[in-house]
Design an enzyme around this catalytic site. Structure first.
Site, PDB file in Angstrom:
ATOM      1  N   GLU A 199       0.828  -1.215   0.000  1.00  0.00           N
ATOM      2  CA  GLU A 199       0.000   0.000   0.000  1.00  0.00           C
ATOM      3  C   GLU A 199       0.863   1.265   0.000  1.00  0.00           C
ATOM      4  O   GLU A 199       0.813   2.087   0.925  1.00  0.00           O
ATOM      5  CB  GLU A 199      -0.959  -0.033   1.198  1.00  0.00           C
ATOM      6  CG  GLU A 199      -1.932  -1.196   1.104  1.00  0.00           C
ATOM      7  CD  GLU A 199      -3.066  -1.173   2.129  1.00  0.00           C
ATOM      8  OE1 GLU A 199      -2.888  -0.593   3.206  1.00  0.00           O
ATOM      9  OE2 GLU A 199      -4.142  -1.721   1.824  1.00  0.00           O
ATOM     10  N   GLU A 388      -5.642  -8.233  -1.452  1.00  0.00           N
ATOM     11  CA  GLU A 388      -6.343  -8.059  -0.176  1.00  0.00           C
ATOM     12  C   GLU A 388      -7.786  -7.696  -0.460  1.00  0.00           C
ATOM     13  O   GLU A 388      -8.063  -6.849  -1.324  1.00  0.00           O
ATOM     14  CB  GLU A 388      -5.745  -6.922   0.670  1.00  0.00           C
ATOM     15  CG  GLU A 388      -4.435  -7.236   1.325  1.00  0.00           C
ATOM     16  CD  GLU A 388      -3.956  -6.124   2.249  1.00  0.00           C
ATOM     17  OE1 GLU A 388      -4.795  -5.438   2.865  1.00  0.00           O
ATOM     18  OE2 GLU A 388      -2.732  -5.963   2.336  1.00  0.00           O
TER      19      GLU A 388
HETATM   20  C1  BGP Z   1      -4.580  -3.008   4.632  1.00  0.00           C
HETATM   21  C2  BGP Z   1      -3.229  -3.508   5.068  1.00  0.00           C
HETATM   22  C3  BGP Z   1      -3.222  -4.760   5.865  1.00  0.00           C
HETATM   23  C4  BGP Z   1      -4.481  -5.057   6.629  1.00  0.00           C
HETATM   24  C5  BGP Z   1      -5.761  -4.571   5.990  1.00  0.00           C
HETATM   25  C6  BGP Z   1      -6.963  -4.553   6.872  1.00  0.00           C
HETATM   26  O1  BGP Z   1      -4.609  -1.624   4.684  1.00  0.00           O
HETATM   27  O2  BGP Z   1      -2.357  -3.754   3.980  1.00  0.00           O
HETATM   28  O3  BGP Z   1      -2.036  -4.804   6.578  1.00  0.00           O
HETATM   29  O4  BGP Z   1      -4.382  -4.902   7.959  1.00  0.00           O
HETATM   30  O5  BGP Z   1      -5.658  -3.312   5.414  1.00  0.00           O
HETATM   31  O6  BGP Z   1      -6.930  -3.438   7.701  1.00  0.00           O
HETATM   32  P1  BGP Z   1      -7.211  -3.498   9.231  1.00  0.00           P
HETATM   33  O7  BGP Z   1      -6.242  -4.513   9.759  1.00  0.00           O
HETATM   34  O8  BGP Z   1      -6.951  -2.164   9.748  1.00  0.00           O
HETATM   35  O9  BGP Z   1      -8.614  -3.945   9.361  1.00  0.00           O
END
Ligand code: BGP
Length: 491
Positions: A199, A388
């Site tokens: 990201e 993701e």
């Molecule tokens: C993205 C990241 C991840 C992951 C995901 C979910 O932004 O790459 O590392 O954590 O989001 O977010 P969160 O864990 O805050 O729910």
């Protein structure tokens, strides 16, 4: 339903959020090791000791500039959930066997930079750290699971932050490349698919989380982003030189932004939001700074220091594929024509009356994924990968021990249908799908365990208790059918 033959089905994780073993076998401290727990209403905090010895802390998403000589350390009396994660470090064989049972043919994970170079500054790598990933990859190989490796996922060694505010300083490029060279050589023939930065755009919104960068200045953030662009382009060139078989991608937190209304000003504001996001992939995928961003820098008085040769490196080192995360869509427009959404991740937009939101306020929009795939493919004409996607939810264990996460199944099914349409009806070149947190892990934004994404439940809780045992949720068996049928069986 038809997905191409050889489509990748798997899941995604990151070292900092699931490995644990934060101080094992010579690993150094990372940005996440000094970030406390939080909830969706109470922010996580970064902890440190100022040069005069005073302890201090700062909310994770309101990072400020700190004086040289500040030490980033865990402070007594706080909970740091990433220290133990879900102990993949001790459970990797069991976890990979569960992934294989689900039918994964790929698995996205990250390497912890500080396991290999504890402060980021060493000349030689930590052999023990490399050995851990030897074992992980060997285990994956047993089941023919293809690794997708993120080189830097939200955990820069704090040694770099203490030395020169990490990516704010150009010298970090060389440290990163030393790390890249080490892992490209060590895992040659074992890992083929890489992503240079998770990201990449989050450096703008969460500079500490994304890059161990202690600043609130746009100037510093964009200069640091420039260093990451150059580092990424050089890593692409280096990776190809070490093994021409390597495929090296970038990774974007993609947001799909709609105008609040059809008012032309709202349409323009939605475009502005989208450009803020696509700037990062414009540089990675096209190899140069887009005109709209150069004009933005001019207006804001931001000056990016570029060395001779940077422009050429960016041009030559464009990525092989574009990976992205997609969770939700947002809307933008004049405040008088929209209501602000509640919650959301880093970037909260307006409330979309046509969509439902998760318990954390993320607005669920499968069609947005199809739109996003089309827009990105049209813009860059290169293979895409959804690395993701998923629903963070409070899971409940029934009296008989079962976890019936139908809401998660519904979310994922709808997004898979949207992807399939993008592929079969719109002709998007999509490589695969790795839903986030295929095994429950620590949330990046809130530090919670209670925000669960997994097909596999992990008995670890927000107060730090739990025995780390693993259990299959209902979605485990559902996703098993999806993987094994190449996306044809979604019932
Ligand atoms: C993205 C990241 C991840 C992951 C995901 C979910 O932004 O790459 O590392 O954590 O989001 O977010 P969160 O864990 O805050 O729910």
């Amino acid at each position: 339903m038809s997905f191409p033959k050889g489509f990748f089905w798997g899941g995604a994780t990151a070292a900092n959020q699931f490995e644990g073993g934060w101080d094992k076998d010579g690993k150094g401290l990372t940005s996440d090791d000094v970030t406390t727990n939080g909830t969706h209403t109470v922010p996580r905090r970064v902890t440190y000791i100022l040069p005069d010895g005073t302890p201090g802390e700062c909310p994770l998403f309101q990072m400020k500039s700190l004086p040289a000589g500040t030490k980033f350390v865990p402070l007594e009396g706080n909970l740091y959930p990433n220290h133990d994660g879900i102990d993949f470090y001790g459970h990797y064989a069991e976890d990979i066997a569960l992934f294989a049972e689900m039918g994964f043919n790929c698995f996205r994970l990250s390497i912890s930079w500080a396991r290999i170079f504890p402060t980021g500054l060493e000349e030689t790598p930590n052999e023990k750290g490399l050995e851990f990933y030897d074992k992980v990859f060997a285990e994956m190989k047993k089941y023919d699971i293809e690794p997708f490796v993120t080189i830097s996922h939200y955990e820069t060694p704090v040694g770099l932050a203490e030395a020169w505010n990490s990516w704010a300083d150009r010298r970090t490029i060389d440290c990163y490349l030393r790390y890249c060279e080490t892992i490209f050589k060590r895992y040659k023939g074992i890992v083929k698919y890489w992503m240079t930065f998770n990201e990449i755009n989050c450096i703008e919104l969460g500079p500490w989380m994304a890059a161990a960068l202690a600043t609130d200045s746009e100037q510093v953030k964009f200069q640091a982003a420039h260093h990451q662009f150059v580092a990424s382009a050089k890593a692409v060139l280096l990776g190809h030189e070490i093994d021409p078989e390597n495929k090296i991608g970038c990774m974007l937190a993609a947001t799909e932004c709609y105008p609040a209304t059809c008012h032309p000003d709202d349409v323009h504001m939605a475009w502005e939001k989208t450009s803020q996001n696509r700037f990062f992939t414009d540089v990675h995928c096209r190899g140069y700074y887009p005109s709209y961003k150069l004009k933005y820098f001019e207006r804001k008085g931001i000056k990016i220091e570029m060395e001779d040769g940077d422009a050429e490196i960016l041009k030559k080192g464009t990525v092989d594929y574009l990976a992205f995360s997609y969770y939700m869509s947002s809307i933008n427009g004049d405040a008088s024509r929209m209501t602000k959404a509640e919650g959301g991740n880093l970037d909260v937009g307006g409330k979309n009356p046509y969509l439902k939101a998760s318990d954390w306020g993320w607005q669920i929009d499968p069609v947005g994924l199809r739109n996003c795939l089309n827009e990105l493919y049209d813009r860059y004409q290169m293979p895409l990968m959804v690395v993701e996607n998923g629903l963070g939810a409070f899971d409940k264990k029934e009296e008989d021990g079962s976890i019936n996460d139908d809401y998660r199944i519904d979310y994922l099914r709808d997004h898979i249908i949207a992807m399939e349409k993008a592929v079969s009806e719109d002709g998007v070149d999509l490589m695969g799908y790795t839903p986030w947190g295929c095994i429950d892990l620590v949330s990046a934004s809130t530090g919670e365990m209670a925000k669960r994404y997994g097909f596999i439940y992990v008995n670890k809780f927000d107060d730090g208790t739990g025995d780390y045992s693993r259990e299959r949720k209902k979605s485990f068996f559902w996703y098993q059918k999806v993987c094994k049928s190449n996306g044809a069986d979604l019932d």
